[in-house]
Scaffold this motif. Sequence first.
Motif, PDB file in Angstrom:
ATOM      1  N   MET A   1       0.843  -1.200   0.000  1.00 20.32           N
ATOM      2  CA  MET A   1       0.000   0.000   0.000  1.00 20.32           C
ATOM      3  C   MET A   1       0.874   1.243   0.000  1.00 20.32           C
ATOM      4  SD  MET A   1      -2.978   1.068   2.718  1.00 20.32           S
ATOM      5  CE  MET A   1      -3.922   2.566   2.480  1.00 20.32           C
ATOM      6  N   ILE A   2       0.500   2.215  -0.806  1.00 19.53           N
ATOM      7  CA  ILE A   2       1.252   3.465  -0.885  1.00 19.53           C
ATOM      8  C   ILE A   2       0.802   4.379   0.241  1.00 19.53           C
ATOM      9  CG2 ILE A   2       1.701   5.503  -2.274  1.00 19.53           C
ATOM     10  CD1 ILE A   2       1.248   3.780  -4.745  1.00 19.53           C
ATOM     11  N   LYS A   3       1.739   4.848   1.034  1.00 17.11           N
ATOM     12  CA  LYS A   3       1.386   5.731   2.137  1.00 17.11           C
ATOM     13  C   LYS A   3       1.312   7.174   1.675  1.00 17.11           C
ATOM     14  CE  LYS A   3       6.237   5.586   3.568  1.00 17.11           C
ATOM     15  NZ  LYS A   3       7.181   5.278   4.633  1.00 17.11           N
ATOM     16  N   THR A 142      -2.788   0.277  -9.496  1.00 15.41           N
ATOM     17  CA  THR A 142      -2.364   1.609  -9.057  1.00 15.41           C
ATOM     18  C   THR A 142      -3.201   2.025  -7.861  1.00 15.41           C
ATOM     19  OG1 THR A 142      -3.937   2.742 -10.516  1.00 15.41           O
ATOM     20  CG2 THR A 142      -1.740   2.304 -11.411  1.00 15.41           C
ATOM     21  N   GLU A 143      -2.742   3.087  -7.213  1.00 15.08           N
ATOM     22  CA  GLU A 143      -3.487   3.634  -6.080  1.00 15.08           C
ATOM     23  C   GLU A 143      -3.629   5.138  -6.265  1.00 15.08           C
ATOM     24  OE1 GLU A 143      -3.043   3.936  -1.212  1.00 15.08           O
ATOM     25  OE2 GLU A 143      -2.281   2.173  -2.289  1.00 15.08           O
ATOM     26  N   THR A 155       2.181   3.661  -8.466  1.00 19.18           N
ATOM     27  CA  THR A 155       2.372   2.222  -8.307  1.00 19.18           C
ATOM     28  C   THR A 155       3.416   1.982  -7.229  1.00 19.18           C
ATOM     29  OG1 THR A 155       4.223   1.961  -9.873  1.00 19.18           O
ATOM     30  CG2 THR A 155       1.989   1.971 -10.796  1.00 19.18           C
ATOM     31  N   THR A 156       3.309   0.862  -6.542  1.00 15.35           N
ATOM     32  CA  THR A 156       4.285   0.542  -5.506  1.00 15.35           C
ATOM     33  C   THR A 156       5.671   0.304  -6.095  1.00 15.35           C
ATOM     34  OG1 THR A 156       3.639  -1.790  -5.652  1.00 15.35           O
ATOM     35  CG2 THR A 156       2.554  -0.450  -3.964  1.00 15.35           C
ATOM     36  N   THR A 174      11.317   3.146 -11.471  1.00 15.12           N
ATOM     37  CA  THR A 174      11.317   1.681 -11.359  1.00 15.12           C
ATOM     38  C   THR A 174      12.657   1.035 -11.693  1.00 15.12           C
ATOM     39  OG1 THR A 174      10.475   1.450 -13.632  1.00 15.12           O
ATOM     40  CG2 THR A 174       8.849   1.543 -11.854  1.00 15.12           C
ATOM     41  N   GLN A 186      13.390   5.565  -1.209  1.00 19.26           N
ATOM     42  CA  GLN A 186      12.754   4.441  -1.856  1.00 19.26           C
ATOM     43  C   GLN A 186      12.171   4.914  -3.181  1.00 19.26           C
ATOM     44  OE1 GLN A 186      10.118   2.138   0.693  1.00 19.26           O
ATOM     45  NE2 GLN A 186      11.203   2.846   2.512  1.00 19.26           N
ATOM     46  N   PHE A 188       9.212   4.802  -4.819  1.00 14.00           N
ATOM     47  CA  PHE A 188       7.976   5.585  -4.848  1.00 14.00           C
ATOM     48  C   PHE A 188       8.150   6.939  -4.180  1.00 14.00           C
ATOM     49  CE2 PHE A 188       4.178   7.173  -2.788  1.00 14.00           C
ATOM     50  CZ  PHE A 188       3.353   7.351  -3.883  1.00 14.00           C
TER      51      PHE A 188
END
Length: 205
Positions: A1-3, A142-143, A155-156, A174, A186, A188
């Motif tokens: 999950m994307i924070k 996607t989120e 996307t994660t 990526t 990181q 993302f």
Amino acid sequence: MIKDHRLAALLAGMVLLTGCASTSTDTSTTRSSLPAGDAMTSGMVMPDGSTMAAGSPASSTDAAGAPSAAETMICGPETRTTITTVLGLTTPPTPQSTWADHLYTCTYPLPMGTFIVSVKQSSDPATAKTYFADLRTQLGTTETLAGLGQASYGTTAGKVVLIKDNDTLMVDATQLPAIFGAQQSQRFDFAYEIASDILGCWTTG
């Protein structure tokens, strides 16, 4: 999950946006001086400081024949400075840019891997929304992201996409390591921060 990274990106942007040059927010009308028609010369230095890759044609259907000043900013000194600062690089990266089919792509050969930022120029906001939606389908899972442009998702794996007026921005981390740079970023997180900074420059330009 994307924070949720809105606060972190906002704080970073407050520091880094001071380097934003003036760019037009009307990306449908303001154009740079890139030539149209024929393929670019290999190694040609562009006004944004990037080098145009060999065989990169200008769009034949764009009436002005070039991306806007706001669009070319993704290869410009503002973005190069942001990347240098966030990653703690000793020298700013030298990207290569391409312009074809209304897609301006800026490829950064960083010490830790390849980083890509691109902007799709649409003829109007409605067409941009369609492209934005189609791209989301192509990317798979996607989120939705809050507070980034008129709409955005990520996307994660490390891609962040946002839409503003006629432009769809995609930041692709990526191809970078899972953890990298002076701040131990990181994928993302880094993509979100760069997307946020570019949007901030577009908004304040």
